[in-house]
Write a protein that holds these residues in place. Structure first.
Motif, mmCIF file in Angstrom:
data_model
loop_
_atom_site.group_PDB
_atom_site.id
_atom_site.type_symbol
_atom_site.label_atom_id
_atom_site.label_comp_id
_atom_site.label_asym_id
_atom_site.label_seq_id
_atom_site.Cartn_x
_atom_site.Cartn_y
_atom_site.Cartn_z
ATOM 1 N N GLY A 99 0.814 -1.220 0.000
ATOM 2 C CA GLY A 99 0.000 0.000 0.000
ATOM 3 C C GLY A 99 0.842 1.262 0.000
ATOM 4 N N ARG B 20 1.230 4.272 -2.934
ATOM 5 C CA ARG B 20 1.054 5.706 -2.664
ATOM 6 C C ARG B 20 2.305 6.505 -3.038
ATOM 7 N NH1 ARG B 20 -1.058 3.346 1.773
ATOM 8 N NH2 ARG B 20 -3.315 3.368 1.884
ATOM 9 N N ASP C 248 -5.114 5.083 -4.319
ATOM 10 C CA ASP C 248 -5.404 5.175 -2.883
ATOM 11 C C ASP C 248 -6.353 4.070 -2.427
ATOM 12 O OD1 ASP C 248 -3.737 7.362 -2.504
ATOM 13 O OD2 ASP C 248 -5.365 8.833 -2.609
ATOM 14 N N ALA C 249 -7.387 3.804 -3.222
ATOM 15 C CA ALA C 249 -8.359 2.773 -2.850
ATOM 16 C C ALA C 249 -7.700 1.395 -2.809
ATOM 17 C CB ALA C 249 -9.534 2.773 -3.828
ATOM 18 N N THR C 250 -6.864 1.101 -3.785
ATOM 19 C CA THR C 250 -6.204 -0.204 -3.821
ATOM 20 C C THR C 250 -5.152 -0.299 -2.726
ATOM 21 O OG1 THR C 250 -6.685 -0.411 -6.166
ATOM 22 C CG2 THR C 250 -4.951 -1.834 -5.294
ATOM 23 N N ALA C 251 -4.436 0.780 -2.477
ATOM 24 C CA ALA C 251 -3.459 0.786 -1.378
ATOM 25 C C ALA C 251 -4.164 0.537 -0.052
ATOM 26 C CB ALA C 251 -2.711 2.115 -1.351
ATOM 27 N N ASP C 252 -5.313 1.179 0.146
ATOM 28 C CA ASP C 252 -6.089 0.963 1.372
ATOM 29 C C ASP C 252 -6.502 -0.496 1.507
ATOM 30 O OD1 ASP C 252 -5.894 3.667 1.998
ATOM 31 O OD2 ASP C 252 -7.955 4.146 1.382
ATOM 32 N N ARG C 253 -6.904 -1.100 0.391
ATOM 33 C CA ARG C 253 -7.311 -2.509 0.429
ATOM 34 C C ARG C 253 -6.144 -3.399 0.862
ATOM 35 N NH1 ARG C 253 -10.536 -1.674 -5.062
ATOM 36 N NH2 ARG C 253 -12.657 -2.036 -4.370
ATOM 37 N N ASP D 215 -3.509 -2.454 2.566
ATOM 38 C CA ASP D 215 -3.193 -2.136 3.970
ATOM 39 C C ASP D 215 -4.111 -2.870 4.937
ATOM 40 O OD1 ASP D 215 -1.150 -0.402 3.247
ATOM 41 O OD2 ASP D 215 -2.354 1.412 3.540
ATOM 42 N N ALA D 216 -5.322 -3.165 4.516
ATOM 43 C CA ALA D 216 -6.317 -3.771 5.399
ATOM 44 C C ALA D 216 -6.295 -5.305 5.396
ATOM 45 C CB ALA D 216 -7.709 -3.278 5.009
#
Length: 176
Positions: A38, A42, A128-133, A135-136
């Motif tokens: 993630g 970014r 950002d959306a894929t990085a967040d995914r 990261d989670a």
């Protein structure tokens, strides 16, 4: 993208990058720690934004090589697609991914005619959306599997590493 300047479809199976260093871009996927996917996404996204704001963003360096705009639109879609595939792997046991013909998408969506500023904005949102995914991803989920239509099997870990190679490799392609 005119018929006079066709892009030859890339039909290579790039999964070899999971075991070997890519000589073209220098990336070694196996060196990537999953927890860093993630953050790496970014860190890389602004380089695409810069390439998309260059005066030559619409220009192909050769008739059969995508322009920075076309690569940017492709990477935006890569972010979206791999985010969806990650979700499938986390929500289902060993899902089979739908086939994606990146070259057909480029032609049908007219990557060459899109607005570089809009693509840059969309790329950042998708990154950002894929990085967040990524990261989670829970610690016990990195070994969950999913399959491509050609039979290639990925774990969440190797999907992230493979995905990140695509993002890094295309930065090399656009010289960003």
């Amino acid at each position: 993208m005119s018929d006079a300047d066709p892009i030859v479809p890339d039909e290579k199976d790039w999964t070899w990058v999971l075991q070997e260093r890519c000589d073209e871009c220098g990336f070694t996927a196996s060196d990537v720690e999953p927890a860093q996917i993630g953050a790496t996404v970014r860190d890389l996204a602004p380089r695409y934004v810069s390439a998309l704001h260059r005066a030559d963003a619409r220009e192909r360096p050769a008739p059969t090589t995508w322009s920075p705009l076309e690569y940017g639109a492709h990477v935006r879609d890569v972010f979206r697609l791999f985010g969806e595939r990650l979700d499938l792997m986390l929500e289902h046991d060993d899902p089979l991914f739908a086939n994606w013909d990146q070259d057909a998408t480029a032609r049908e969506d007219r990557y060459d005619l899109q607005d570089p500023t809009v693509v840059a904005d969309e790329l950042v949102v998708a990154a950002d959306a894929t990085a967040d995914r990524f990261d989670a991803v829970p610690g016990d989920a990195w070994d969950r599997t999913g399959r491509r239509s050609n039979g290639s099997v990925f774990t969440v870990r190797t999907l992230g590493q493979y995905f990140l190679h695509d993002v890094v490799h295309h930065l090399h392609d656009v010289r960003a």
